[in-house]
Design an enzyme around this catalytic site. Sequence first.
Site, PDB file in Angstrom:
ATOM      1  N   GLY A 103       0.809  -1.227   0.000  1.00 12.15           N
ATOM      2  CA  GLY A 103       0.000   0.000   0.000  1.00 12.15           C
ATOM      3  C   GLY A 103       0.829   1.258   0.000  1.00 12.15           C
ATOM      4  O   GLY A 103       0.537   2.209   0.734  1.00 12.15           O
TER       5      GLY A 103
ATOM      6  N   ALA B  84     -11.979  -4.084  15.401  1.00  9.66           N
ATOM      7  CA  ALA B  84     -11.808  -5.480  15.803  1.00  9.66           C
ATOM      8  C   ALA B  84     -10.765  -6.173  14.924  1.00  9.66           C
ATOM      9  O   ALA B  84      -9.942  -6.962  15.417  1.00  9.66           O
ATOM     10  CB  ALA B  84     -13.147  -6.213  15.715  1.00  9.66           C
TER      11      ALA B  84
ATOM     12  N   TYR C 289     -13.649  -2.597  11.789  1.00  7.69           N
ATOM     13  CA  TYR C 289     -12.256  -2.215  11.512  1.00  7.69           C
ATOM     14  C   TYR C 289     -11.437  -2.288  12.808  1.00  7.69           C
ATOM     15  O   TYR C 289     -10.323  -2.845  12.818  1.00  7.69           O
ATOM     16  CB  TYR C 289     -12.259  -0.813  10.920  1.00  7.69           C
ATOM     17  CG  TYR C 289     -10.919  -0.144  10.773  1.00  7.69           C
ATOM     18  CD1 TYR C 289     -10.052  -0.497   9.739  1.00  7.69           C
ATOM     19  CD2 TYR C 289     -10.526   0.870  11.646  1.00  7.69           C
ATOM     20  CE1 TYR C 289      -8.823   0.142   9.592  1.00  7.69           C
ATOM     21  CE2 TYR C 289      -9.313   1.512  11.496  1.00  7.69           C
ATOM     22  CZ  TYR C 289      -8.459   1.146  10.473  1.00  7.69           C
ATOM     23  OH  TYR C 289      -7.251   1.786  10.327  1.00  7.69           O
TER      24      TYR C 289
HETATM   25  P1  NDP Z   1      -4.959   5.153   2.093  1.00  5.25           P
HETATM   26  O1  NDP Z   1      -6.319   4.675   1.722  1.00  5.25           O
HETATM   27  O2  NDP Z   1      -4.636   6.600   1.967  1.00  5.25           O
HETATM   28  O3  NDP Z   1      -3.873   4.297   1.268  1.00  5.25           O
HETATM   29  C1  NDP Z   1      -3.966   2.894   1.296  1.00  5.25           C
HETATM   30  C2  NDP Z   1      -2.889   2.277   0.424  1.00  5.25           C
HETATM   31  O4  NDP Z   1      -3.059   0.854   0.474  1.00  5.25           O
HETATM   32  C3  NDP Z   1      -3.012   2.665  -1.039  1.00  5.25           C
HETATM   33  O5  NDP Z   1      -1.734   2.598  -1.654  1.00  5.25           O
HETATM   34  C4  NDP Z   1      -3.943   1.572  -1.591  1.00  5.25           C
HETATM   35  O6  NDP Z   1      -3.793   1.475  -3.013  1.00  5.25           O
HETATM   36  C5  NDP Z   1      -3.398   0.349  -0.829  1.00  5.25           C
HETATM   37  N1  NDP Z   1      -4.368  -0.726  -0.654  1.00  5.25           N
HETATM   38  C6  NDP Z   1      -5.611  -0.644  -0.106  1.00  5.25           C
HETATM   39  N2  NDP Z   1      -6.196  -1.847  -0.121  1.00  5.25           N
HETATM   40  C7  NDP Z   1      -5.305  -2.717  -0.685  1.00  5.25           C
HETATM   41  C8  NDP Z   1      -5.330  -4.092  -0.983  1.00  5.25           C
HETATM   42  N3  NDP Z   1      -6.415  -4.847  -0.746  1.00  5.25           N
HETATM   43  N4  NDP Z   1      -4.227  -4.661  -1.550  1.00  5.25           N
HETATM   44  C9  NDP Z   1      -3.128  -3.911  -1.818  1.00  5.25           C
HETATM   45  N5  NDP Z   1      -3.063  -2.599  -1.552  1.00  5.25           N
HETATM   46  C10 NDP Z   1      -4.131  -2.000  -1.006  1.00  5.25           C
HETATM   47  O7  NDP Z   1      -4.747   4.637   3.590  1.00  5.25           O
HETATM   48  P2  NDP Z   1      -3.929   5.284   4.824  1.00  5.25           P
HETATM   49  O8  NDP Z   1      -2.596   5.745   4.367  1.00  5.25           O
HETATM   50  O9  NDP Z   1      -4.831   6.209   5.538  1.00  5.25           O
HETATM   51  O10 NDP Z   1      -3.759   3.993   5.758  1.00  5.25           O
HETATM   52  C11 NDP Z   1      -2.601   3.169   5.698  1.00  5.25           C
HETATM   53  C12 NDP Z   1      -2.662   2.187   6.859  1.00  5.25           C
HETATM   54  O11 NDP Z   1      -2.732   2.904   8.097  1.00  5.25           O
HETATM   55  C13 NDP Z   1      -3.898   1.281   6.835  1.00  5.25           C
HETATM   56  O12 NDP Z   1      -3.561  -0.006   7.302  1.00  5.25           O
HETATM   57  C14 NDP Z   1      -4.850   1.962   7.800  1.00  5.25           C
HETATM   58  O13 NDP Z   1      -5.773   1.061   8.350  1.00  5.25           O
HETATM   59  C15 NDP Z   1      -3.858   2.464   8.849  1.00  5.25           C
HETATM   60  N6  NDP Z   1      -4.360   3.571   9.658  1.00  5.25           N
HETATM   61  C16 NDP Z   1      -4.650   4.790   9.088  1.00  5.25           C
HETATM   62  C17 NDP Z   1      -5.103   5.827   9.886  1.00  5.25           C
HETATM   63  C18 NDP Z   1      -5.426   7.171   9.328  1.00  5.25           C
HETATM   64  O14 NDP Z   1      -5.947   8.018  10.086  1.00  5.25           O
HETATM   65  N7  NDP Z   1      -5.142   7.455   8.066  1.00  5.25           N
HETATM   66  C19 NDP Z   1      -5.313   5.640  11.347  1.00  5.25           C
HETATM   67  C20 NDP Z   1      -4.985   4.328  11.819  1.00  5.25           C
HETATM   68  C21 NDP Z   1      -4.507   3.348  11.011  1.00  5.25           C
HETATM   69  P3  NDP Z   1      -4.969   0.845  -3.935  1.00  5.25           P
HETATM   70  O15 NDP Z   1      -6.271   1.441  -3.467  1.00  5.25           O
HETATM   71  O16 NDP Z   1      -4.594   1.196  -5.338  1.00  5.25           O
HETATM   72  O17 NDP Z   1      -4.913  -0.641  -3.691  1.00  5.25           O
END
Ligand code: NDP
Length: 258
Positions: free
Chosen positions: A14, A152, A150
């Site tokens: 990601g 959980a 989420y």
């Molecule tokens: P974004 O949605 O901004 O970015 C997510 C990234 O992950 C993108 O590159 C997306 O690309 C990729 N992605 C999503 N689903 C998949 C998948 N099934 N397979 C491969 N790649 C995937 O997310 P954030 O930066 O906000 O979050 C990043 C992490 O931090 C996550 O695990 C989130 O749960 C965690 N988090 C975020 C918080 C926040 O406030 N932002 C707070 C707490 C935790 P694409 O869609 O092209 O696949």
Amino acid sequence: MVNNLAGRRAVVTGGTRGIGAAIVRKLSEAGATVLTTARSANATDLPPGVLFTTADVTDPDSVRRLADEATRRLGGVDILVNNAGGGAARPGGYSDIDDKTWQDILETNLLGAVRLDRALVPAMVERGSGVVVHISSSSAHVPVGALLHYSAAKGALSTYSKGLAEEVAAKGVRVNRVSPGMTETPAVAGVIADIAAATGGSRDDARATLVESIGGIPIGRTGTPDDIANLVAFLVSDEASWITGADYVIDGGMLKAS
Ligand code: NDP
């Protein structure tokens, strides 16, 4: 140099936006060769030298292909950051979350990481060195109502991460988790834009409403992707060589002791 990662080979899931993109940039700046992945091939903004392949962490075949490709292109993996994840808020209570929604959230936030670890950690164990980071969430510690599924799933990821750390610690592999609070990535910016559109107010007002809904952030601002990436860059470096099985809540002081 602090957090010197010269010669290290890293996989970050990601990494095309938000927190993952900041982690990719920090590790790359620290000297690591980084391969990152996402479902869509919008990798044009990646830093120079960063490798990209399309993968969906919810698809077991895709994860296997990713692990094989990373091992082949990098010649081995020293650092694995399981960052891909997320989940949309669900209005209503626990009984409104159906099976499909539960399955999707567990695939994205738990099983994707489990599968990738299963594919890449054995070679680290065999070599006697390696570092894994799981990006969890502060909501793993204190569930957020509209994000109960989420919260959980991230809670399960955290427990799994702790157990994995114990299992591989004596083999030279460290496993830690980072639990961000509200971090202003495209995912969160979208929520702020939705609130602004619904209320007719400014983005600043919408952000304030969102922050208030989670009880406020004592430090007075939302997080940035770089706030999280700085911690990850430290955890995967040799400076953190005595840290494993730990969970770092990084949330501007939001989480209240329970
Ligand atoms: P974004 O949605 O901004 O970015 C997510 C990234 O992950 C993108 O590159 C997306 O690309 C990729 N992605 C999503 N689903 C998949 C998948 N099934 N397979 C491969 N790649 C995937 O997310 P954030 O930066 O906000 O979050 C990043 C992490 O931090 C996550 O695990 C989130 O749960 C965690 N988090 C975020 C918080 C926040 O406030 N932002 C707070 C707490 C935790 P694409 O869609 O092209 O696949």
